[in-house]
Write an enzyme that holds these catalytic residues in place. Structure first.
Site, PDB file in Angstrom:
ATOM      1  N   SER A   1      39.479  25.058 -29.624  1.00 21.26           N
ATOM      2  CA  SER A   1      40.384  25.332 -30.588  1.00 21.26           C
ATOM      3  C   SER A   1      41.708  26.165 -30.233  1.00 21.26           C
ATOM      4  CB  SER A   1      39.772  25.897 -31.934  1.00 21.26           C
ATOM      5  OG  SER A   1      39.218  25.116 -32.666  1.00 21.26           O
TER       6      SER A   1
ATOM      7  N   SER B   1      41.321  23.450 -33.590  1.00 22.55           N
ATOM      8  CA  SER B   1      42.009  23.681 -34.825  1.00 22.55           C
ATOM      9  C   SER B   1      43.035  24.547 -35.017  1.00 22.55           C
ATOM     10  CB  SER B   1      40.665  24.350 -35.418  1.00 22.55           C
ATOM     11  OG  SER B   1      40.458  25.845 -34.902  1.00 22.55           O
TER      12      SER B   1
ATOM     13  N   LYS C   1      46.990  32.785 -37.245  1.00 24.82           N
ATOM     14  CA  LYS C   1      46.260  31.776 -37.764  1.00 24.82           C
ATOM     15  C   LYS C   1      45.549  32.255 -38.979  1.00 24.82           C
ATOM     16  CE  LYS C   1      42.570  28.646 -35.926  1.00 24.82           C
ATOM     17  NZ  LYS C   1      41.600  28.347 -34.995  1.00 24.82           N
TER      18      LYS C   1
END
Lengths: 95, 494
Positions: free
Chosen positions: B182, B158, B77
């Site tokens: 997330s 997210s 990420k």
């Protein structure tokens, strides 16, 4: 506690966030919707409840106050938008 | 297809020399090249570095020094700082930021031999539940509706880029971070498994901060065991994060083989929302039946403050965000907009660098912390957080874990739920309370809804009982036998 346009400007100023006059009305509406929804916490009786800032250890660990890293000025400055030698450069702040 | 293997199967193939790490990495890089233009799952692809790391992994295997993940291609990420590789947090303000250091979590994955394919897309600064707030454009969910395949769906957020990359077989696994859901919500939306560890289990050092009392890194993969393998490398004590917990990392893989028989599973009444979709209720009931069949005892429990979780979160998280994001001032790093005066430089740089959702949260956070409002908002939220934590502590006196749906719906279309911020926030209704309490949670794909989209079930555990979640998650995984695949994936005709 509905926010007035002046309050939106004041918060933006505190946050050092440039806000256009044209954005104020939209932000005012959005922030008031969020704050209005948050108001539901007012229903709860929290008298005598201990506030918590997090869920980790009650006390953070201590460590010896020693230099363990450093002398990396170039690495530290490698992402600076502007620099002068080994320093960050900013607009003049003192007359 | 090498890209269809699980992480465990791929490591097994590498062990047996069925294929090399270079071949495995190349297969994934080819898939990224083919599908990323559509999915936008990666912001930065590091193909050359990945192949160098793969060659090193092959050498390490030949020399008998291979780590537990040697040669496994994973995605990171773009919130984890990676030395020498641009790290953007999906924000314009960090569009050209190249960290001179490596986050602890990614350093540990590298130590164990994982190959980093690149940096995945996310909501800007991890603030969002749809990936629509990324400055680098939305991510496409590789799943499509059975009867409306042209609708573009969100992957959740997210960690949406990580979830989409893993689901579409562009990576064997990925790192995510979870502040209010997330990892778990995008895992559910993309039909994969994702685990948010206990707060303090993984180091936050080198992870771009959003809300420091909630942020926690965790693994995302296509099986429970793959998550266990990744967490084994990611977790552990780090003196550089004062909230990292000094506690041995257990054998998570072994925990996947532990019997769940005799465990007591709580079903919290408050997670049955008024107006909740019948399909979500049905998958929840199915999960209850599966765990009962696996030998668990099902117990009704109450978490009375559940309904206040989201409102509490939307005080605490913005407050911490407004403080953390104060560092983006256009002086030391990040984008700068020039001005004659210093204050003007700050205001212009931040106005140009941050997107709409990030600005909203900074403003809310600044307001709830400001003089005159602190007690009414922030202090009250801290007290309600105490009550939420107490709910879980009380429940865990009677049960070993809790079972709930992961999200109140399946993946929605890009542009939906965008009319007002609060509608988007409601996505996290089932994931936020556990974040407030710092307890671990895992989302496991459980079935499809009538549109053919994946639905996830969430298990929540006691602090540091990730092992219990791996055992129960494996039981759910075996019962669900979720073998569906998204229509957009490596090797599928498009």
């Amino acid at each position: 506690m509905a926010l007035e346009p002046a309050t939106v400007r004041r918060i933006a100023r505190l946050a050092r966030l440039g806000v256009d006059d044209t954005e104020i009305a939209r932000l005012q509406g959005e922030l008031n919707a969020i704050l209005g929804w948050i108001e539901q916490l007012g229903e709860l009786d929290v008298e005598g409840v201990e506030p918590i800032a997090g869920v980790g250890q009650a006390a953070l660990r201590l460590r010896p106050d020693l230099v363990t890293d450093g002398d990396k000025a170039d690495a530290v400055l490698s992402n600076a938008p502007d620099r002068a030698g080994r320093f960050y450069a900013v607009p003049k702040v003192v007359e | 297809m090498l890209t269809d293997l699980s992480l465990a199967e791929a490591l097994d193939g590498l062990d047996r020399r069925t294929f090399s790490a270079v071949e495995l990495t190349r297969a994934h890089l080819d898939a990224v090249e083919q599908l990323n233009p559509r999915l936008n799952a990666f912001i930065t692809v590091t193909a050359d570095r990945a192949l160098d790391q793969a060659r090193a992994a092959d050498d390490a295997r030949a020399g008998g020094t291979a780590g537990p993940l040697a040669g496994a291609p994973v995605a990171i990420k773009d919130l984890f700082c990676t030395e020498g590789v641009r790290t953007t947090a999906a924000s314009r303000i960090l569009a050209n930021f190249v960290p001179p250091y490596e986050s602890t979590v990614t350093a540990q994955l590298r130590r164990d031999g994982a190959v980093c394919l690149g940096k995945t897309n996310l909501d800007e600064f991890a603030m969002g539940s749809s990936n629509m707030t990324s400055a680098f454009g939305p991510v496409l969910n590789p799943w499509t509706r059975r009867d409306d395949p042209s609708a573009l769906l969100v992957p959740g957020g997210s960690s949406g880029g990580s979830a989409a990359a893993v689901a579409a077989r562009l990576a064997l696994g990925a790192t995510g971070t979870d502040t209010g859901g997330s990892i778990r919500q995008p895992a559910a939306f993309c039909g994969i498994t994702g685990l948010k560890p206990t707060y303090g289990r993984c180091s936050r050092w080198g992870v771009v901060a959003f809300a420091s009392s909630l942020d926690q890194a965790g693994p995302m993969a296509r099986t429970v065991e793959d998550c266990a393998r990744l967490l084994g490398s990611m977790a552990g004590y780090d003196p550089k994060d004062s909230t990292s917990v000094d506690r041995a990392v257990p054998d998570y893989r072994a925990a996947c083989r532990r019997s769940p028989k005799g465990l007591r599973i709580g079903i919290p009444a408050e997670y049955r929302l008024p107006g909740m979709s019948a399909e979500i209720e049905a998958i929840w009931q199915q999960g209850i039946a599966w765990l009962r069949d696996a030998g668990c005892t099902i117990v009704d429990v109450s978490l009375p403050h559940t309904k206040y979780g989201l409102a509490t979160y939307y005080i605490v998280a913005p407050a911490e965000c407004s403080s953390n994001l104060a560092r983006y001032d256009g002086i030391r790093f990040g984008e700068r907009v020039e001005a004659d005066a210093l204050d003007q430089l700050y205001e212009r740089s931040r106005a140009a660098g941050f997107g709409t959702e990030v600005k909203r949260r900074i403003l809310i956070g600044t307001y709830v912390l400001s003089a005159g409002y602190y007690d009414a908002y922030y202090l009250r939220a801290q007290k309600v957080r105490s009550l939420i934590l107490r709910d879980f502590t009380d429940a865990f006196a009677h049960v070993d874990a809790l079972l709930t749906p992961t999200a109140p719906s399946a993946a929605f279309a890009q542009g939906e739920k965008m009319t007002d911020p609060v509608t988007m926030y409601l996505n996290d209704v089932f994931t936020v309370p556990a974040s407030m309490a710092g307890i671990p949670g895992i989302s496991v794909p459980a079935g499809l809804d009538r549109d053919g989209l994946p639905l996830g079930l969430q298990l929540l555990g006691r602090p540091f009982d990730e092992e219990g979640l791996f055992a129960l998650g494996t039981a759910l995984e075996q019962a669900a036998a979720f073998s569906y695949r998204p229509s957009i994936r490596a090797g599928a005709a498009s």
